[in-house]
Design an enzyme around this catalytic site. Structure first.
Site, PDB file in Angstrom:
ATOM      1  N   SER A 262     -14.883  63.514 -71.530  1.00  0.00           N
ATOM      2  CA  SER A 262     -15.211  64.925 -71.296  1.00  0.00           C
ATOM      3  C   SER A 262     -13.937  65.707 -71.065  1.00  0.00           C
ATOM      4  O   SER A 262     -12.918  65.143 -70.654  1.00  0.00           O
ATOM      5  CB  SER A 262     -16.097  65.055 -70.050  1.00  0.00           C
ATOM      6  OG  SER A 262     -15.308  64.828 -68.881  1.00  0.00           O
ATOM      7  N   ASP A 263     -14.001  66.988 -71.312  1.00  0.00           N
ATOM      8  CA  ASP A 263     -12.922  67.820 -70.817  1.00  0.00           C
ATOM      9  C   ASP A 263     -13.045  67.818 -69.294  1.00  0.00           C
ATOM     10  O   ASP A 263     -14.078  67.442 -68.740  1.00  0.00           O
ATOM     11  CB  ASP A 263     -13.018  69.246 -71.380  1.00  0.00           C
ATOM     12  CG  ASP A 263     -11.673  69.974 -71.304  1.00  0.00           C
ATOM     13  OD1 ASP A 263     -11.456  70.917 -72.069  1.00  0.00           O
ATOM     14  OD2 ASP A 263     -10.830  69.556 -70.479  1.00  0.00           O
ATOM     15  N   TRP A 264     -12.023  68.216 -68.642  1.00  0.00           N
ATOM     16  CA  TRP A 264     -11.973  68.055 -67.178  1.00  0.00           C
ATOM     17  C   TRP A 264     -12.978  68.997 -66.511  1.00  0.00           C
ATOM     18  O   TRP A 264     -12.776  70.195 -66.440  1.00  0.00           O
ATOM     19  CB  TRP A 264     -10.545  68.301 -66.708  1.00  0.00           C
ATOM     20  CG  TRP A 264      -9.746  67.033 -66.586  1.00  0.00           C
ATOM     21  CD1 TRP A 264      -9.106  66.553 -65.475  1.00  0.00           C
ATOM     22  CD2 TRP A 264      -9.496  66.054 -67.606  1.00  0.00           C
ATOM     23  NE1 TRP A 264      -8.461  65.386 -65.734  1.00  0.00           N
ATOM     24  CE2 TRP A 264      -8.709  65.021 -67.029  1.00  0.00           C
ATOM     25  CE3 TRP A 264      -9.876  65.933 -68.944  1.00  0.00           C
ATOM     26  CZ2 TRP A 264      -8.280  63.900 -67.744  1.00  0.00           C
ATOM     27  CZ3 TRP A 264      -9.455  64.818 -69.654  1.00  0.00           C
ATOM     28  CH2 TRP A 264      -8.671  63.824 -69.067  1.00  0.00           C
ATOM     29  N   GLY A 266     -16.057  69.114 -67.704  1.00  0.00           N
ATOM     30  CA  GLY A 266     -16.963  69.569 -68.758  1.00  0.00           C
ATOM     31  C   GLY A 266     -18.321  68.905 -68.722  1.00  0.00           C
ATOM     32  O   GLY A 266     -19.235  69.301 -69.429  1.00  0.00           O
TER      33      GLY A 266
END
Ligand code: GLC
Length: 739
Positions: A262-264, A266
């Site tokens: 995941s994006d941080w 996200g």
């Protein structure tokens, strides 16, 4: 190095251990899938769950009991981020993590050079390995849908074919160092405004023709081992656990066997990540978006909540095993790779590579002959503009870097002209006086006591006494000026630069403007300037690279990876619902409609015959080229297009011959032309080279959403060969007989 030695010791001990007693997962000679299965079979439920989420700001758990190391993730696409604290964004204050800062990816895109992309990936991959990082959080390859996009500088322009052709070698270069490239941000993440609360609504044809191809190339041609989900939603589901993107398309249609992270912050849900393709949840504090106690990684969605669901039957161990297989595969591809990788860090070769890549992407937009600079002995060269002095490796968001040194244009120019002529500098305007980001500092003092009027007056006074005035301005990766989490507010140059440039044009004998930016800017003064150069955030060697081009040590060969429009309003995004999105009554999230469809960038301007400042693919040289004998002939299922390129000028140089396809008889609305091939060719004066391009049926196809298939319709086509999307030198027609 430390972890390699441990692995080496392990391997040595294995060598002395009877084959039969060596655990398969620890035996580097075993096939990777056998190692994965063996390790998986030895893990407990808790160990498996621990691997699926962050244990610190930039690491996710391994299995200490089995000697399987954690995975270390690192930004970013332009260089290896300085070490941060265990559970915070701030620097850990190490003294040995100053990296080589490579040029911004838009600079790489402007090289149109696959070899440079491979070189770039190999160098940055070596630096990541040396710093014992297993997953490089880059490259970013989101399409430049609007010139306002805050992270355009981190991406590879407006065309999916160009981005795809460059991302594949970059990924290969990174991964040949035993480091996973993590292409991001998947997908249709084309703005920074409200990036965590906007739902991208895109039709399938647009998705498959514009926003997926670069990611598909990264996975299928580059062999990417990791993909990062993006913050936004697509068709109503958050992309870090978007079933259609991650399961249907990435893992099923494209057979992606790597890991999705995941994006941080996200990851936004307890249940969707389990079934919708997310493998590792990374983030900040709890589930990444809400502030909470530090070191609360057990609060992550794929942590305690996941364990609870596994134990009460709401989740199956089979789903979990699917995630852990991908994670283990990543470990056995990187830190526990059969091939030993040591990497290297801030070597002379890496700085030289940074300099060559930066220079290869600098674009000569206009030149009346004033470039390369030829100054009389003892003459005065006046350099005006903050960007001649301001260091710009620091800043911009997560791609922020602490570099060993940064060559700035002013120093490089003084070095280049030392002993020949005087180089003086006037700031001309005050842009951004910030000299730090995330506690990384440049050490410069950008404070200024003079007023804007005084700054301009001083510059004009000096300009009257100079043989040539070299203006170096543009944007600077500060907020709203090419910066993560903020889009630009317009494409006008900030800080009163247009007025300053116009005033200089009135008094200067000769005026050269260098625009340093990562995204398009308006140039209303262009007709009144002798020469215009588009430079980029060039990294550690930005100054030397620019001086190399301005002095003629390097003949410029860069080409624009995006269109420079005359005005923002000329673009395809006409309504608020297109950009930045609307929030209808009752909707939780902002809704953004990609109504323009496939008509992005030159696909829009060329089809609508809208004049632009400088077209996609444009870039001049200090020499001239000619293209002759274009022809097309049948070749198997497709066609082969050939032509002869000649350097008709007096200096060696490179040209990027671009091949566009037009489908004038299509049953659907297609862009006037679409890039389907390019070759960058270096030639000596008078030298010729025959070029050959292959057009297969895929290159002639559009995506039929109803059939969910690519369709090449029989009928007449044209192949357009040129030096930019607007500088077409030859058109050859051919007919496709059957589908
Ligand atoms: C950021 C960025 C992403 C980066 C990550 C870790 O929010 O969107 O590109 O890799 O967080 O810093």
């Amino acid at each position: 190095m430390k972890r390699y030695l441990i692995t080496l010791a392990l391997a040595c001990s294995l060598a002395c251990t009877p084959k039969s007693s060596t655990p398969v997962y620890l035996d580097p000679s075993q096939p990777i899938e056998a190692r994965v299965n063996d390790a998986l079979g030895r893990m407990t439920l808790e160990e498996k769950v621990a691997m699926t989420h962050a244990q610190s700001k930039f690491s996710s758990a391994g299995v200490p009991r089995l000697g399987i190391p954690e995975l270390w993730h690192t930004d970013g696409p332009h260089g290896i981020r300085p070490e941060v604290l265990w559970d915070d964004w701030d620097q850990a204050g190490w003294t040995n993590d100053s990296c080589t800062a490579f040029p911004a990816l838009i600079n790489l895109a402007a090289t149109w050079n696959r070899d440079m992309a491979l070189l770039y990936g190999d160098c940055i991959g070596a630096e990541a390995r040396y710093r014992e990082k297993d997953i490089l959080l880059g490259p970013g390859i989101n399409i430049c849908r609007t010139p306002l996009g805050g992270r355009t500088f981190e991406y590879m322009g407006e065309d999916p074919y160009l981005a795809g052709q460059l991302v594949a070698p970059y990924v290969k270069g990174v991964q040949q160092n035993g480091v996973a490239a993590c292409v991001k941000h998947f997908a249709v993440n084309n703005q920074e405004m409200r990036r965590t609360s906007t739902n991208s609504i895109v039709d399938d044809r647009t998705l498959y023709e514009i926003y997926l191809p670069a990611f598909k190339a990264a996975v299928q041609e580059g062999g990417a081992w990791a993909v990062m989900g993006s913050y936004n939603l697509y068709n109503g589901q958050f992309n870090c656990h978007n079933h259609r993107l991650l399961c249907d398309i990435l893992k099923d249609e494209w057979n992606f066997d790597g890991v999705v992270i995941s994006d941080w912050g996200g990851c936004r849900d307890d249940d969707e990540p389990i079934t919708n393709g997310l493998d590792i949840e990374m983030g900040t504090w709890t589930n990444g978006l809400r502030g909470a106690a530090s070191n609360s990684y057990d609060n992550y969605h794929l942590a305690r909540p996941y364990l609870e669901r596994l134990k009460d039957g709401r989740a199956t161990e089979e789903e979990l095993d699917g995630k852990v297989r991908r994670i283990l595969r990543t470990v056995f591809r990187t830190s526990m790779s059969p091939e030993p990788h040591f990497g290297s860090f801030t070597s002379p070769e890496h700085f030289q590579a940074a300099r060559e890549i930066a220079a290869d992407g600098i674009v000569l937009l206009k030149n009346d002959g004033v470039l390369p600079l030829k100054l009389h002995e003892g003459a005065r060269l006046l350099v005006v503009g903050e960007n001649a002095y301001k260091m710009m490796v620091v800043g911009g968001g997560s791609s922020n870097l602490k570099t060993k040194y940064e060559s700035i244009p002013l120093d490089a120019l003084q070095e280049a002209f030392d002993g020949h002529c005087e180089v003086v500098w006037e700031r001309g305007y005050v842009g951004d006086t910030t000299t730090d980001y995330n506690k990384v500092v440049t050490g410069q003092d950008l404070s200024e006591s003079r007023s804007a009027a005084q700054l301009m007056a001083d510059a004009l006074e000096q300009a009257r006494m100079a043989e040539v005035v070299l203006y170096i301005g543009g944007l600077n990766k500060s907020a709203y000026q090419d910066n993560e989490s903020t889009d630009r507010l317009d494409i006008t140059l900030p800080y009163g630069q247009d007025a300053l440039i116009e005033a200089l044009a009135q008094v200067a004998g000769k005026l050269v403007v260098v625009n340093i930016s990562g995204s398009p800017v308006a140039m209303p003064w262009a007709s009144r300037i002798n020469a215009i150069v588009q430079a980029w955030y060039g990294g550690s060697e930005a100054g030397h690279a620019l001086a190399d081009v301005l002095t003629g040590a390097v003949n410029p060969s860069g080409k624009l990876p995006f269109t420079m429009p005359l005005a923002l309003a000329d673009g395809p995004l006409k309504t608020e619902r297109q950009y930045p999105g609307i929030k209808p009554e009752g909707e939780t999230w902002w809704q953004e409609y990609y109504d323009e469809g496939v008509f992005v960038g030159y696909r829009w301007y060329d089809t609508q015959d809208i004049p632009v400042q400088f077209p996609f693919g444009h870039g001049l040289s200090y020499t001239t080229f000619d293209l002759k004998d274009a022809r097309v002939r049948k070749a198997g299922d497709g066609f082969r297009v050939s032509a002869t390129l000649t350097n008709t000028g007096s200096v060696a140089g490179a040209q990027v011959v671009q091949l566009y396809v037009a489908d004038p008889e299509a049953s659907v609305a297609r862009p006037a032309k679409e890039l389907k091939g390019f070759q960058k060719v270096y030639l000596k004066p008078g030298e010729s080279r025959q070029l050959s391009f292959t057009l297969d049926k895929q290159a002639l196809s559009f995506f039929d959403a109803d059939a969910h298939a690519w369709v090449a319709e029989p009928g007449d086509f044209q192949a357009l060969l040129g030096f930019s999307s607007a500088d077409i030198r030859a058109v050859v027609s051919f007919t496709l007989a059957s589908k």
